[in-house]
Structures are given as structure tokens and as C-alpha cells.
Scaffold this motif. Structure first.
Motif, PDB file in Angstrom:
ATOM      1  N   GLU A  23      50.686  -0.034   3.406  1.00 10.66           N
ATOM      2  CA  GLU A  23      49.430   0.873   3.480  1.00 10.66           C
ATOM      3  C   GLU A  23      49.351   1.704   5.092  1.00 10.66           C
ATOM      4  OE1 GLU A  23      46.379  -1.780   2.806  1.00 10.66           O
ATOM      5  OE2 GLU A  23      46.514  -1.824   0.510  1.00 10.66           O
ATOM      6  N   LEU A  24      49.663   0.673   6.019  1.00  7.75           N
ATOM      7  CA  LEU A  24      49.651   1.457   7.372  1.00  7.75           C
ATOM      8  C   LEU A  24      50.688   2.422   7.519  1.00  7.75           C
ATOM      9  CD1 LEU A  24      48.547   0.907  10.156  1.00  7.75           C
ATOM     10  CD2 LEU A  24      50.562  -0.802  10.684  1.00  7.75           C
ATOM     11  N   MET A  25      51.741   2.259   6.755  1.00  4.65           N
ATOM     12  CA  MET A  25      53.186   3.318   7.046  1.00  4.65           C
ATOM     13  C   MET A  25      52.936   4.301   5.872  1.00  4.65           C
ATOM     14  SD  MET A  25      54.237   2.128   9.790  1.00  4.65           S
ATOM     15  CE  MET A  25      55.631   3.272   9.798  1.00  4.65           C
ATOM     16  N   HIS A  26      52.041   4.191   5.193  1.00  2.00           N
ATOM     17  CA  HIS A  26      51.846   5.330   3.762  1.00  2.00           C
ATOM     18  C   HIS A  26      53.052   5.251   3.178  1.00  2.00           C
ATOM     19  CE1 HIS A  26      48.032   6.670   6.190  1.00  2.00           C
ATOM     20  NE2 HIS A  26      48.975   6.551   6.958  1.00  2.00           N
ATOM     21  N   ILE A  27      53.579   4.143   2.495  1.00  2.00           N
ATOM     22  CA  ILE A  27      54.745   4.030   1.789  1.00  2.00           C
ATOM     23  C   ILE A  27      54.221   2.908   0.513  1.00  2.00           C
ATOM     24  CG2 ILE A  27      55.829   2.168   3.019  1.00  2.00           C
ATOM     25  CD1 ILE A  27      58.642   3.409   2.166  1.00  2.00           C
ATOM     26  N   SER A  28      54.925   2.836  -0.556  1.00  2.00           N
ATOM     27  CA  SER A  28      54.669   1.907  -1.484  1.00  2.00           C
ATOM     28  C   SER A  28      55.248   0.682  -1.290  1.00  2.00           C
ATOM     29  CB  SER A  28      55.305   2.325  -2.866  1.00  2.00           C
ATOM     30  OG  SER A  28      56.761   2.294  -2.806  1.00  2.00           O
ATOM     31  N   GLN A  29      54.582  -0.411  -1.429  1.00  2.00           N
ATOM     32  CA  GLN A  29      55.038  -1.876  -1.250  1.00  2.00           C
ATOM     33  C   GLN A  29      56.532  -2.264  -1.654  1.00  2.00           C
ATOM     34  OE1 GLN A  29      55.710  -4.528  -3.153  1.00  2.00           O
ATOM     35  NE2 GLN A  29      56.216  -5.861  -1.260  1.00  2.00           N
TER      36      GLN A  29
END
Length: 306
Positions: A23-29
């Protein structure tokens, strides 16, 4: 191995959780997991221990983490040096705001900055003031608007936007409605409605009460000032808010707390090391807030001291 993978690795180690880091890096898990597994394959070692409830670096991971921090710091220093030499402002800024923020001067600053520097990506994060301060310390947020008691955190660069007292707010007909002022001890005799821990108003109330040996018993709490107001208007308790939060509501009577001498502060905070983009955004903020540490009327009632 690339810089992006190192950023993801540092984020997971910092958050101790793949989902929060994603979430912090704006990418999917799944995306961040795949990138870190690729990094581990490239290095030929397991960097993160995933067996527990939290993710922690392995012994090899601790060594790699120190080098990752060094590489990322060097890359950022290189970017700053080139930007400063070329007179360019670009990159990405993460701006934090207290939950339910409606502070127009901040929005004006973001707008004018974006128009002047469209090449800089701006991301917004909402959270409690204490959490935002930790994000700034960790470097995951560049600039944040927070509420605090008395002053901004001393270990961060802070610029007070407004400083004001906390007040009690009660509906017409409440026993306190006709009083000119009450003490904290008198306030504690009533059920209280307040913002949650981690907000500036709550910290102000707790610190002022502790100075007099009192412990507030908050019966109801809500993360948005408007919700605190609505609960108080319905007679569910005495709202504790900053002065500007309570002022415009005709359904409530504002009562001064005579011995609450810890002010609620709304402040901009930033880390000590600032990129060219952040320095430029701060310049726009100072212009938007009127160039004064405590510009009168700059902050709407719904957000001051949150």
C-alpha cells in the motif's frame, strides 16, 4: 537487481508486513512479493523471514538492508545534486494530512505547486497525527499537516499554522451552556466526547489534565471533528474541540476551559533532509498560508488541531 526492488525490500522491512508495504509503495501485494523473491533469487539468499506473524529480515537480510539503505541514499543524493545543478524540480512527493482534513491553504499550495511543476507526482495520505509524524521520521512521507499539543515534534522541522485553546461544547439547555467558563476538574464530571488518541486535540486534553493530576474519561470518540460535533448536539456528552472546530455550530454553546493552558497546534512538519521538490513545495505552503507562522483565519473550523 534494480533500484525498485531495493525500495520494495526496504519498505517491507520497515513495515514488517507485505500488505502494508505494498500500500505504501502503491503496488499490489503479489507484485511486491514477486519483486522481492526475484531480488532474493538474484542475490542467492533469503532476505526476509516470512514464517512468523510479522516479516523480519534474516541475518543475511540485515546486512543487505544496510547496503540497500546506503544505495538508496546515494541515488537520492545523486538525483538532488543533478536537479539542483540543472535547476529542475521533479520526482515524487508524499504529503500527509490529518483525517478529515479540509484545510484550504494546504490544498491551494498543492494546486499552485502542481501547476508550476507538473513533472512532480504528488501522493496524499490521511491518518492520525501521531502516525503521520512517524511516517515523516521514517521518510515515507515528505511533508505532513498534523495536530499537536503545544508545539510540533521537536525532532522534526515544524512550522505552526495555528495555535488555539481547547474548549468544551454543549447543546443549548445543557447545565454548562450558561456558564462563562469551567475548570478541567468540573469538565471531568461530565461524559466527554473527543477525537481519538494520536490527534492534537486529544493530546492537548490529556496533557492539560495530567498537569493537574486528572485523567479524562472519554465516553465517546470519533475520528472526524464533525462527528464529535454531531454526537454533542444530540446530548450524548460534552465535546472537547479546538476553538475553531466548535465556533461555527449554532446548535452548540462554546464554554472556555479556564485552566487548560496547553494550546492545540496545527503544524506542517517535514524531515530534516529535504529534496529540491520538497523545498519548493514548502515555499508554496508558506505563500498559501500567508507567510506567517500563525495566520489568522487560515484554518477552517473543521480541521484545526485535529
Amino acid at each position: 537487481m534494480d533500484i525498485r526492488q531495493l525500495r520494495y525490500f526496504v519498505a517491507v522491512a520497515q513495515e514488517a508486513n507485505f500488505t502494508r508495504a505494498a500500500e505504501l509503495m502503491h503496488i499490489s501485494q503479489p507484485g511486491i512479493s514477486a519483486q522481492i523473491r526475484q531480488l532474493e533469487n538474484d542475490l542467492g539468499a533469503t532476505l526476509l523471514d516470512r514464517s512468523g506473524r510479522t516479516v523480519v529480515p534474516t541475518a543475511v537480510g540485515e546486512v543487505a538492508l544496510a547496503h540497500a539503505h546506503s544505495v538508496l541514499s546515494s541515488m537520492e543524493a545523486l538525483r538532488r545534486a543533478v536537479d539542483e545543478m540543472n535547476g529542475l524540480v521533479r520526482g515524487r512527493l508524499v504529503v500527509g494530512m490529518v483525517t478529515a482534513c479540509t484545510v484550504q491553504p494546504l490544498f491551494d499550495a498543492l494546486s499552485s505547486f502542481h501547476l508550476a511543476h507538473p513533472g512532480v507526482e504528488i501522493s496524499l495520505v490521511e491518518d492520525g497525527s501521531a502516525t503521520l509524524a512517524e511516517y515523516v521520521r521514517a521518510g515515507s512521507v515528505d511533508l505532513a499537516l498534523i495536530g499537536a499539543a503545544r508545539q510540533a515534534p521537536e525532532d522534526l522541522d515544524g512550522w505552526p499554522v495555528i495555535s488555539e485553546p481547547i474548549v468544551a461544547a454543549v447543546p443549548v439547555g445543557h447545565p454548562l451552556a450558561e456558564t462563562d467558563g469551567i475548570t478541567l476538574a468540573e469538565l471531568m464530571a461530565h461524559p466527554l466526547i473527543c477525537l481519538p488518541e494520536g490527534t492534537g486535540v486529544r493530546a492537548t486534553l490529556d496533557q492539560a489534565a495530567a498537569a493537574r493530576g486528572l485523567t479524562p474519561a472519554v465516553a465517546l470518540q470519533a475520528s472526524a471533528p464533525a462527528a464529535v460535533v454531531n454526537l454533542a448536539e444530540r446530548g450524548l456528552g460534552v465535546a472537547v474541540l479546538s476553538a475553531t472546530m466548535a465556533a461555527p455550530h449554532t446548535g452548540l454553546r462554546t464554554v472556555a476551559i479556564t485552566d487548560a493552558d496547553v494550546p492545540a497546534v496545527l503544524a506542517l512538519i517535514a524531515a530534516q533532509v529535504k529534496s529540491p521538490a520538497l523545498r519548493e513545495l514548502l515555499r508554496h505552503c508558506r505563500q498559501s498560508f500567508g507567510g506567517s507562522p500563525t495566520p489568522a483565519g487560515a484554518v477552517p473550523a473543521s480541521s484545526a488541531g485535529a
